[in-house]
Design an enzyme around this catalytic site. Structure first.
Site, PDB file in Angstrom:
ATOM      1  CE  LYS A  11     -19.621  -1.538  13.826  1.00  0.00           C
ATOM      2  NZ  LYS A  11     -20.869  -2.232  14.233  1.00  0.00           N
TER       3      LYS A  11
ATOM      4  CB  THR B 233     -19.116  -4.125  10.994  1.00  0.00           C
ATOM      5  OG1 THR B 233     -20.155  -4.446  11.932  1.00  0.00           O
ATOM      6  CG2 THR B 233     -19.523  -4.609   9.607  1.00  0.00           C
TER       7      THR B 233
ATOM      8  CG  HIS C   9     -28.264  33.248  -5.998  1.00  0.00           C
ATOM      9  ND1 HIS C   9     -27.423  33.549  -7.055  1.00  0.00           N
ATOM     10  CD2 HIS C   9     -28.741  31.999  -6.246  1.00  0.00           C
ATOM     11  CE1 HIS C   9     -27.420  32.532  -7.909  1.00  0.00           C
ATOM     12  NE2 HIS C   9     -28.196  31.575  -7.431  1.00  0.00           N
TER      13      HIS C   9
END
Length: 306
Positions: free
Chosen positions: A12, A57, A262
């Site tokens: 999960k 899960t 930049h």
């Protein structure tokens, strides 16, 4: 032609969990995003549809929440180690051979109330209001195979900037090169850092102090960035990784991903103004991406390359 089932895992992903500690009027909070992935004897689940060896899960999700209550969350690493050990060592019939737990931790800080006589009595003791930190996300990945642990911690989205003490010149130039050499520039990056521990959990090896280790690694990354006179972002990367290894004995390897955020000088001459390294255009993309690993001599790197 025969087909072969290759590597597989399941679990999960992204279990969002907030754990509040209410032991006093000064509450504590842990905010995690936990992903579980299991490997083991799962061929039949894929090939025949038999779920006899399948831990749902949903059960892994419930375990995350139950463990947060039963055992608490002192650190992301410690919580992941405990979960990984449980899924491998405690799952019925030993069908789970390996568990990988990934955790992102989101920081919160307390909202400060003004120091004034108008505050209500006892307000300084009420510690239940928080604001989400707008800084980095703490990360960890723990893998346990029933014999030893591999712990890789880290951080992401840590934005740093130096307004000077950075140059970039003397590089290769060809007919496509337009970049001008810089002898005083802004250096900024959004740090993604991961570091691998020497901890393996065998022979009753004690766990490191995970929280202190995180704070100290973060500190050394920042100090190295601030104190390095940089001729390239690559040089800064090496200085940051080296600084961590020189100061944190529990860390064996550091990998950094540093996008160059930049900053370009704006041409103000059309307006009759001189730009003396004062006004910049901050470009979000495209960007140079500098990546690299620094590790101790004799250590085999284990941090995956993105």
């Amino acid at each position: 032609m025969a087909h072969v089932l290759g590597q597989n895992q399941y679990g999960k992903a992204e279990n969002r969990i907030v754990r509040v500690y209410r032991d006093s009027t000064r509450h504590e909070i842990k905010d995690l995003n936990v992903s579980v992935a299991l490997r083991g004897e799962f061929d039949d689940v894929h090939l025949t549809g038999s779920n006899a060896n399948c831990l749902p899960t949903d059960t892994t999700k419930n375990t995350v929440y139950a463990y947060a209550k039963e055992h608490g969350i002192e650190s992301a690493e410690g919580f992941a180690v405990r979960l990984a050990r449980h899924f491998v060592d405690d799952t019925e019939r030993g069908v789970v051979h390996s568990a990988r737990i990934r955790v992102e931790e989101y920081g919160w800080e307390r909202i400060k109330t003004p120091d004034s006589s108008s505050r209500f009595i006892g307000s300084e003791e009420v510690g239940h209001s928080f604001v989400r930190k707008g800084q980095e996300v703490r990360t960890t990945e723990v893998v346990y195979d029933g014999d030893r642990f591999r712990v890789i911690s880290g951080l992401k989205d840590l934005v740093v900037l130096n307004t000077t003490n950075s140059e970039f010149w003397g590089y290769i130039k060809d007919r496509y090169t337009t970049l001008q050499e810089a002898y005083d520039r802004i250096l900024a990056t959004q740090v993604t850092a991961r570091w691998a521990f020497g901890f393996h959990g065998r022979d009753e090896q004690p766990e490191p102090n995970w929280n202190r280790s995180y704070q100290q690694v973060r500190r050394h990354l920042l100090e190295a960035f601030a104190e390095t006179y940089s001729y390239s972002l690559q040089q800064t990367l090496h200085a940051m990784g080296t600084r961590v290894l020189n100061n944190r004995a529990e860390v064996d390897e550091v990998r950094l991903e540093l996008p160059n955020k930049h900053h370009f000088l704006v041409d103000l001459e059309p307006f009759g103004l001189k730009n003396d390294n004062e006004v910049y255009f901050a470009a979000d993309r495209m960007y140079g991406l500098i990546e690299g690993t620094v590790h101790r001599e004799g250590v085999t790197p284990v941090i995956p390359v993105a």
